[in-house]
Design a protein around this motif. Structure first.
Motif, PDB file in Angstrom:
ATOM      1  N   PRO A 362      12.287  64.442  88.355  1.00  0.00           N
ATOM      2  CA  PRO A 362      12.235  65.236  89.383  1.00  0.00           C
ATOM      3  C   PRO A 362      11.892  66.824  89.153  1.00  0.00           C
ATOM      4  O   PRO A 362      11.967  67.134  87.687  1.00  0.00           O
ATOM      5  CB  PRO A 362      13.324  64.876  90.089  1.00  0.00           C
ATOM      6  CG  PRO A 362      14.395  64.457  88.895  1.00  0.00           C
ATOM      7  CD  PRO A 362      13.582  64.159  88.125  1.00  0.00           C
ATOM      8  N   PRO A 363      11.389  67.343  89.860  1.00  0.00           N
ATOM      9  CA  PRO A 363      11.376  68.955  89.706  1.00  0.00           C
ATOM     10  C   PRO A 363      12.599  69.599  89.339  1.00  0.00           C
ATOM     11  O   PRO A 363      13.775  68.930  89.687  1.00  0.00           O
ATOM     12  CB  PRO A 363      10.815  69.627  90.929  1.00  0.00           C
ATOM     13  CG  PRO A 363      11.053  68.621  92.039  1.00  0.00           C
ATOM     14  CD  PRO A 363      11.166  67.275  91.408  1.00  0.00           C
ATOM     15  N   PRO A 364      12.747  70.488  88.388  1.00  0.00           N
ATOM     16  CA  PRO A 364      13.751  71.206  88.178  1.00  0.00           C
ATOM     17  C   PRO A 364      14.830  71.826  89.299  1.00  0.00           C
ATOM     18  O   PRO A 364      14.372  72.165  90.183  1.00  0.00           O
ATOM     19  CB  PRO A 364      13.546  72.363  87.071  1.00  0.00           C
ATOM     20  CG  PRO A 364      12.222  72.494  87.508  1.00  0.00           C
ATOM     21  CD  PRO A 364      11.428  71.523  87.968  1.00  0.00           C
ATOM     22  N   ARG A 365      16.199  71.559  89.125  1.00  0.00           N
ATOM     23  CA  ARG A 365      16.990  71.789  90.179  1.00  0.00           C
ATOM     24  C   ARG A 365      17.090  73.198  90.268  1.00  0.00           C
ATOM     25  O   ARG A 365      16.850  74.023  89.264  1.00  0.00           O
ATOM     26  CB  ARG A 365      18.272  71.086  90.020  1.00  0.00           C
ATOM     27  CG  ARG A 365      18.267  70.175  90.735  1.00  0.00           C
ATOM     28  CD  ARG A 365      19.607  69.110  89.975  1.00  0.00           C
ATOM     29  NE  ARG A 365      19.396  69.081  88.582  1.00  0.00           N
ATOM     30  CZ  ARG A 365      20.123  68.231  87.937  1.00  0.00           C
ATOM     31  NH1 ARG A 365      20.899  67.484  88.273  1.00  0.00           N
ATOM     32  NH2 ARG A 365      20.139  68.160  86.605  1.00  0.00           N
ATOM     33  N   PRO A 366      17.511  73.747  91.360  1.00  0.00           N
ATOM     34  CA  PRO A 366      17.554  75.527  91.326  1.00  0.00           C
ATOM     35  C   PRO A 366      18.586  75.925  89.978  1.00  0.00           C
ATOM     36  O   PRO A 366      19.904  75.194  90.018  1.00  0.00           O
ATOM     37  CB  PRO A 366      18.077  76.015  92.709  1.00  0.00           C
ATOM     38  CG  PRO A 366      18.626  74.755  93.247  1.00  0.00           C
ATOM     39  CD  PRO A 366      17.629  73.532  92.637  1.00  0.00           C
ATOM     40  N   THR A 367      18.392  76.897  89.627  1.00  0.00           N
ATOM     41  CA  THR A 367      19.242  77.520  88.575  1.00  0.00           C
ATOM     42  C   THR A 367      20.326  78.139  88.923  1.00  0.00           C
ATOM     43  O   THR A 367      20.387  79.011  89.886  1.00  0.00           O
ATOM     44  CB  THR A 367      18.447  78.725  87.647  1.00  0.00           C
ATOM     45  OG1 THR A 367      17.445  77.795  87.186  1.00  0.00           O
ATOM     46  CG2 THR A 367      19.547  79.156  86.517  1.00  0.00           C
ATOM     47  N   GLN A 368      21.674  77.655  88.580  1.00  0.00           N
ATOM     48  CA  GLN A 368      23.000  78.483  88.847  1.00  0.00           C
ATOM     49  C   GLN A 368      23.231  79.358  87.552  1.00  0.00           C
ATOM     50  O   GLN A 368      22.800  79.519  86.830  1.00  0.00           O
ATOM     51  CB  GLN A 368      24.144  77.469  89.079  1.00  0.00           C
ATOM     52  CG  GLN A 368      23.625  76.428  90.074  1.00  0.00           C
ATOM     53  CD  GLN A 368      24.553  75.650  90.346  1.00  0.00           C
ATOM     54  OE1 GLN A 368      24.614  74.494  89.347  1.00  0.00           O
ATOM     55  NE2 GLN A 368      25.650  75.357  91.343  1.00  0.00           N
ATOM     56  N   ALA A 369      24.423  80.023  88.087  1.00  0.00           N
ATOM     57  CA  ALA A 369      25.058  81.074  87.191  1.00  0.00           C
ATOM     58  C   ALA A 369      25.364  80.572  85.994  1.00  0.00           C
ATOM     59  O   ALA A 369      26.001  79.359  85.928  1.00  0.00           O
ATOM     60  CB  ALA A 369      25.945  81.996  87.833  1.00  0.00           C
ATOM     61  N   CYS A 370      25.328  81.146  84.642  1.00  0.00           N
ATOM     62  CA  CYS A 370      25.901  80.518  83.452  1.00  0.00           C
ATOM     63  C   CYS A 370      27.234  81.047  83.466  1.00  0.00           C
ATOM     64  O   CYS A 370      27.883  81.907  83.754  1.00  0.00           O
ATOM     65  CB  CYS A 370      25.302  81.185  82.443  1.00  0.00           C
ATOM     66  SG  CYS A 370      25.990  80.795  80.753  1.00  0.00           S
ATOM     67  N   ILE A 371      28.154  79.584  83.371  1.00  0.00           N
ATOM     68  CA  ILE A 371      29.584  79.661  83.265  1.00  0.00           C
ATOM     69  C   ILE A 371      29.999  79.707  81.908  1.00  0.00           C
ATOM     70  O   ILE A 371      31.197  79.698  81.720  1.00  0.00           O
ATOM     71  CB  ILE A 371      30.128  78.849  84.207  1.00  0.00           C
ATOM     72  CG1 ILE A 371      29.793  77.296  83.760  1.00  0.00           C
ATOM     73  CG2 ILE A 371      29.896  78.990  85.737  1.00  0.00           C
ATOM     74  CD1 ILE A 371      30.622  76.269  84.365  1.00  0.00           C
TER      75      ILE A 371
END
Lengths: 871, 352
Positions: A362-371
């Motif tokens: 699948p297309p890449p999921r939205p990027t979240q903040a690096c924790i």
């Protein structure tokens, strides 16, 4: 079984290897058009050796390896070359590049291959050459020319040969099926490579334990041979070169070095088979096994495919449902690159064509903040801290990135794979690495120019100081001379130049007579010049067509010069009208020729003399300046070569090293000279100045005594000597293959031209002169030619007399003025020349510059002298 | 036809940050059950109240910052902060204590520093410390465990608990000292005598009635997270080992000046919650495994020092916050040795 080491990190993505193993190895139909990129490997692109419209056979070489790190390209079927043009390349960038396009004729006729039964008895160099000729480059994905890997440096003995059958990327089974079907060939190839590498102590084939069939086949084939088969737990990226070395040997390849530096050579199984087939059957690399896989295909399997086959052709043969697919990947899902177009060909490194459905990948999921959860660090096989590198890459803190060893990232994608925030980490690293490489290049450049600038400032300051010191010395000497003259006058002594004056007149008469060349002779001379220029041009053009690379450009410049000269000579010949009076004027001016700025020979001699009279430290400095200039240029070239990964890097490197050595030794000499200089100068300076005046007087007298012919002879002798020296130098350079060969050749050519010219002149004066042969001149008394135009000669004599009288009666001030005028003309001339040199990017630019500066300085000095003597 | 242009890798593991956070919340359940069993529904109400406040604050600030609210709420990080703070606060403390603490945690400690991933300090602990310093009375009244209730007395029911929390009132009968409080204020009895005379110890098995089970509950949750590889063992193990070693060294056989037994330190107060849920907060901790060993050890030392020689009976919040300060410093000097290098580098070497 031997010990197996483990690598840090790593991941276990879904293997997805079974889909393509359900069907046996297949083939695809012959496509109508095949595309052969000239750069399917790491290194310099290959050089086409076919022309558009030419018919080629399968296996025929169509492009030759260019330089050391390069690989040849062969046609994979028979047909006609329809174009050599830029086409979209199978490359992550999606850029276009030069390709040879072949229209298949369907006959599939093969060129004759040269088989060799007893290949192990061949010389290793011959075997490597065969592999090189076959155009083999690493088939695991990187495409490094195999022949280069098989020729490690002499000081790096290879003790381990590793054959990589790991194939750790999900989906790909090309090596697996190769090992299952051609195990015998792999073992033979392995033994061949071991033979080429002088039988390393350990020969090992490493296979991940998820390929039991391959392991069984290889183990069986390896029985009774020194080849060790090692299987190890499946983990991505075990198949990376560095990782496999660590797994099998426990050693790590030092950062920035090649495996050969720790005595290891690693080859992919596919490459091994290709090398074997090249040596045993003479078969070049024209096909490979590729996995064609993905849910968007009706048929998923491995195929043996001709290189150059367009990917859309392969896909069409496998029932590609375009609508279901969203991306098209060449290589595996971890390190493969997505194609935007499917019209690119299968090349040497294409191990997999992956056409997944949207559901599958699948297309890449939205990027979240690096924790900073650290899962990436846990997965990194190189023990980097991806979360920190991401932080610094996003902030563009390149120094910090450097300290984080970002350059050791192998871009395996394990960090991106595990990242719960779906950050495309590898993409950040790629971008940062690219920027950092560019910055390193830029920095090197700016450092170089800064150094150059600083050095120049220093040099100028030093030269100024020296000039000032000399000026003072000369002033003193001039005062002394003036005092002496006044004292002499007071004593009533006649000027001592009386007899000398008579001599000058006599020689002027003689030379005026001698210089009377007939118009026929002059015409002949011009014609000769034209022929010689033509010959030279032809020779250059010949060399130009043979040469390549830098040499070609240099030769092109020379050709342009030669053409100009030829044009000039032709013009002269065309405009030639025998004007006796003109000749006489020339003849009459002859005695003054030593100072005539129009005569290049005289200028050159003057320059040489100036050089000779230079203080040793000055000479050294000039030397160093010129050497530094050359070094800077060489370094620039080296950097460029490195950036292009050119095969000339080594040669250039030696050149640079040599130059550095030279500069170092020159600087040392200078250092040895300078400390003694200040103490030594003050006292001898006056004496030296006086001596120089004496010497100059003597020389002037001697030269005045010389006939033009003798002068020419002198010049010819000197140029012969120089020529000899230059020849020796050139031979040396050629033997050592330094990069100065071209420059030396140029110098030699120039000298030859000069020699020709001098000879022509001499011949005009005296056709029987012994210097006209190649023998150096001995004392030869040749009677001057009888003057054909006596009136002109008398006029010349009158003129010369007048001039001599004028000279004798000149006050020192007038002499100085005269000198200034002459210097000004010379300066103009030199400036013109410099401009021309700059425009043409002449290699002697620095020398010209130094000349202009020197002339300027002299002019300044003379003017100063004039002022002081006036006051 | 043109296909989508993407860089490798094309495959990624399923799951996102929200899933990680949900695992953490799930792992809190055993501890919460233990708290509820021994101290009544106070902690559960705290957790719910704090989570709701956290979500509200997060949404409000995101709106002010013009960030997508839905997208960020889905990472559950605010909920985790709320849950952890709710677990740390005394049961039945007034509602405004919970709200103020959570608001401080989300707004001050998280969003003022840039939000998710940018906070240098653990938000829950910042909220806790603000409350501890501002409202010491409310913060030091911990409920008595069920084992210590008088005959006929029962734990507060949900309704009376809510009444207590929102309307206030004297619940002195239900509050008491924690085991660490008791220990802190003892300077005359031998440990043995103290354990026999104080009901909080005498009704317990190892380290304080109820507390030991709460700690074991959090240990269980932590073990689950380790098993799920949500974090590595380095920080919690390093912290617990350090705390254990120090308590062994300073136990001095159980005199009246004893620092307390290793079991008391490991299974009392917020030790396990701190070790597995607070110290392991990745955003504010050290990054490399080596760094996390130092970081955990630092927390262990500080916890012990403040507990035994400092002014507060427990010290997890202070210890964690102090080590949050030190984390970037630790990071500079604890880079791992990269493949192909002889030794590890320092992150600051380029600046020297």
């Amino acid at each position: 079984m031997r010990k197996i080491w483990s690598i840090p990190g790593g991941i276990h993505p879904e293997e997805n290897k079974s889909q393509s193993l359900q069907l046996p190895l297949g083939e695809v139909a012959l496509p109508s058009e095949l595309i052969f990129p000239l750069s399917q490997h790491i290194g310099a692109p290959a050089k086409p050796i076919v022309t558009v419209g030419e018919r080629v056979l399968a296996g025929q070489k169509i492009a030759d390896a260019k330089g050391m790190i390069s690989a040849a390209v062969h046609a994979s079927t028979s047909g006609t070359v329809t174009a050599i043009e830029d086409r979209t390349l199978p490359h992550p960038s999606g850029l276009s590049g030069p390709c040879i396009v072949l229209a298949a004729d369907g006959k599939d006729e093969f060129a004759a291959f040269e088989a060799c039964e007893d290949y192990l008895s061949l010389d290793k160099a011959v075997l490597v050459q065969k592999i090189r000729e076959a155009g083999i480059a690493g088939m695991g994905g990187a495409g490094f020319p195999t022949a280069v890997k098989l020729s490690p440096r002499a000081n790096q003995p290879i003790d381990t040969l590793i054959i990589n059958g790991t194939e750790c990327e999900p989906y790909i089974t090309a090596d697996d099926i190769l090992m299952q079907t051609q195990a015998e060939d792999i073992i033979k190839g392995t033994l061949l490579l071991a033979h080429i590498l002088s039988q390393p102590g350990r020969i090992v084939i490493g296979i991940e334990d998820n390929k039991p069939l391959a392991i069984a086949a290889i183990t069986q084939a390896a029985e009774g041979t020194p080849v060790e088969v090692v299987s190890f737990p499946t983990k991505y990226p075990s198949g990376g070169e560095k990782q496999l070395i660590q797994i099998l040997t426990g050693k790590e390849v030092p950062s920035g070095a090649l495996p050969s530096s720790i005595g290891i050579v690693l080859q992919n199984v596919g490459t091994t088979v290709a090398a074997y087939e090249a040596v045993r059957f003479g078969k070049p690399l024209i096909e490979r096994i590729t996995t064609v896989v993905g849910e968007a295909l009706a048929t998923q399997r491995n195929i043996r495919v001709r290189l150059g086959t367009p990917i859309h052709h392969v896909l069409a043969e496998h029932g590609f449902a375009e609508k279901k697919a969203m991306r098209l990947i060449v290589g595996g899902p971890m390190m493969g690159y997505a194609l935007e177009q499917d019209d690119v060909p299968v090349v040497k490194t294409t191990n997999c064509i992956l056409a997944p459905t949207k559901k599958e990948m699948p297309p890449p999921r939205p990027t979240q903040a690096c924790i900073r959860c650290g899962m990436c660090a846990e997965a990194c096989p190189a023990s980097l801290l991806p979360q920190q590198m991401y932080w610094y890459a996003a902030a563009e803190e390149y120094d910090r990135l450097e300290a984080q060893n970002i350059m050791d990232c192998i871009e395996c994608g394990a960090c991106s794979y595990v990242c719960p925030s779906n950050i495309p980490l590898v993409q950040y690293y790629r971008a940062a690495k690219g920027t950092m490489r560019q910055m390193a290049i830029d920095k090197e450049k700016s450092d170089r120019s800064r150094k150059r600038f600083e050095f120049r400032q220093e040099r100028i300051a030093k030269a100024e100081a020296e000039k000032e010191a000399k000026r003072l010395a000369r002033k003193k000497a001039a005062e002394l001379a003036k005092q002496k003259q006044e004292a002499d006058k007071a004593a009533g002594v006649q000027p001592s130049g009386h007899t000398a004056k008579a001599d000058i007149v006599a020689t002027a008469m003689a030379s005026a007579k001698a210089k009377q060349a007939t118009p026929e002779e002059q015409k002949a001379k011009l014609e000769r010049a034209v022929t010689s220029a033509e010959g030279r041009l032809e020779k250059l053009q010949q060399r130009h067509s043979d040469a390549d690379g830098d040499m070609k450009e240099r030769l092109a410049a020379q050709i342009k010069q030669a053409e100009l000269k030829l044009q000039e000579a032709k013009d002269k010949l065309a405009h030639f009208t025998p004007v006796p009076t003109a000749i006489t004027t020339v003849a009459a001016d002859a005695p003054a020729a030593t100072a005539d700025p129009n005569d290049p020979v005289a200028v050159a001699i003057a320059r040489a003399q100036a050089k000779m009279t230079m203080a040793p430290d000055e000479k050294l400095q000039a030397n160093i300046v010129s050497l530094t200039g050359r070094l800077a240029k060489a370094e620039e070239k080296l950097a460029a070569a490195k950036a292009e990964n050119s095969d000339k890097v080594d040669a250039l490197q030696t050149g640079v090293d040599k130059l550095k050595e030279k500069i170092a030794s020159a600087e040392q000499e200078l250092a040895e000279l300078t400390p003694s200089a200040p103490t030594a100068t003050p006292a001898p300076e006056q004496d030296a100045a006086a001596a120089a005046i004496e010497r100059a007087k003597a020389k002037a007298a001697a030269q005045a005594n010389l006939s033009p012919e003798d002068k020419l002879r002198d010049q010819l002798t000197s140029i012969n000597g120089r020529l000899e020296k230059a020849r020796i130098k050139l031979e040396q350079a050629q033997a050592e293959n330094t990069d100065t060969v071209a420059a030396l050749q140029l110098g030699l050519d120039k000298m030859l031209a000069k020699q020709d010219k001098l000879r022509d002149e001499l011949r005009a004066l005296n056709p029987n002169a012994p210097e006209l042969t190649d023998q150096p001149a001995t004392a030869a008394e040749v009677a001057p030619q009888p003057a054909p135009t006596v009136d002109a000669a008398t006029a010349a004599i009158e003129k010369a007399k007048a001039k001599a009288d004028a000279l004798a009666s000149m006050s020192p001030e007038d002499k100085l003025r005269d000198q200034i005028a002459s210097l000004e003309t010379r300066l103009d001339k030199a400036k013109q020349r410099l401009a021309k040199a700059e425009a043409e990017d002449d290699p002697n630019l620095d020398a010209f510059k130094a000349g202009v500066e020197k002339t300027e300085a002299k002019l300044q000095q003379t003017k100063q002298q004039l002022v002081t003597s006036n006051s | 036809m043109a296909f989508m242009k993407m860089t490798s890798p094309h495959a990624t593991r399923a799951g996102d940050t929200g899933d990680v956070m949900k695992q953490v919340i799930l792992a809190c359940v055993p501890g919460l059950i233990a708290l509820s069993y021994f101290f009544g529904p106070g902690s559960l109400i705290n957790v719910i109240l704090a989570s709701a406040t956290a979500i509200a604050c997060e949404a409000g600030v995101l709106k002010l910052r013009n960030r997508p609210i839905d997208f960020f709420l889905k990472d559950y990080s605010a909920v985790v902060t709320g849950v952890l703070l709710g677990l740390a606060l005394p049961p039945y403390c007034p509602w405004w204590v919970v709200v103020v603490g959570t608001a401080c945690a989300i707004i001050l400690a998280k969003h003022l520093y840039g939000g998710m991933g940018y906070n240098p300090f653990n938000p829950a602990m910042v909220g806790y410390v603000i409350l501890l310093i501002s409202f010491p009375v409310e913060m030091t009244q911990w409920a008595v465990p069920r084992t210590m209730l008088a005959e006929g007395q029962d734990l507060l029911g949900p309704l009376s608990a809510l009444q207590q929390i929102f309307l206030g009132g004297a619940i002195d009968a239900y509050t008491g000292a924690t085991p660490l409080d008791v220990f802190k204020h003892n300077d005359s009895q031998l440990v043995q005598h103290l354990y026999a005379s104080e009901p909080i110890f005498s009704t317990a098995r190892w380290a304080g009635a109820g507390w030991e089970w709460v700690n074991l509950g959090f240990l269980l949750g932590g073990a689950y997270l380790l098993y799920r590889k949500i974090f590595t063992w380095h920080t919690p193990v390093s912290m617990l080992v350090t705390l254990f070693l120090l308590s062994v060294v300073f136990y001095d056989g159980g005199s009246s000046h004893s620092g307390g037994s290793p079991l008391l330190h490991l299974l009392s107060g917020a030790t396990m919650l701190g070790a597995f849920f607070i110290a392991t907060d990745p955003v504010s901790s050290a990054v490399s495994t080596k760094g996390r060993l130092f970081y955990g050890a630092g927390i262990g030392i500080l916890v012990y020092v403040i507990r035994v020689w400092g002014n507060y009976p427990d010290a997890v919040a202070f210890a964690v916050l102090l080590m949050n300060f030190a984390a970037p410093f630790i990071d500079y000097y604890t880079l791992p040795r990269t493949y192909g290098h002889d030794k590890a580098r320092r992150a600051t070497e380029k600046e020297d």
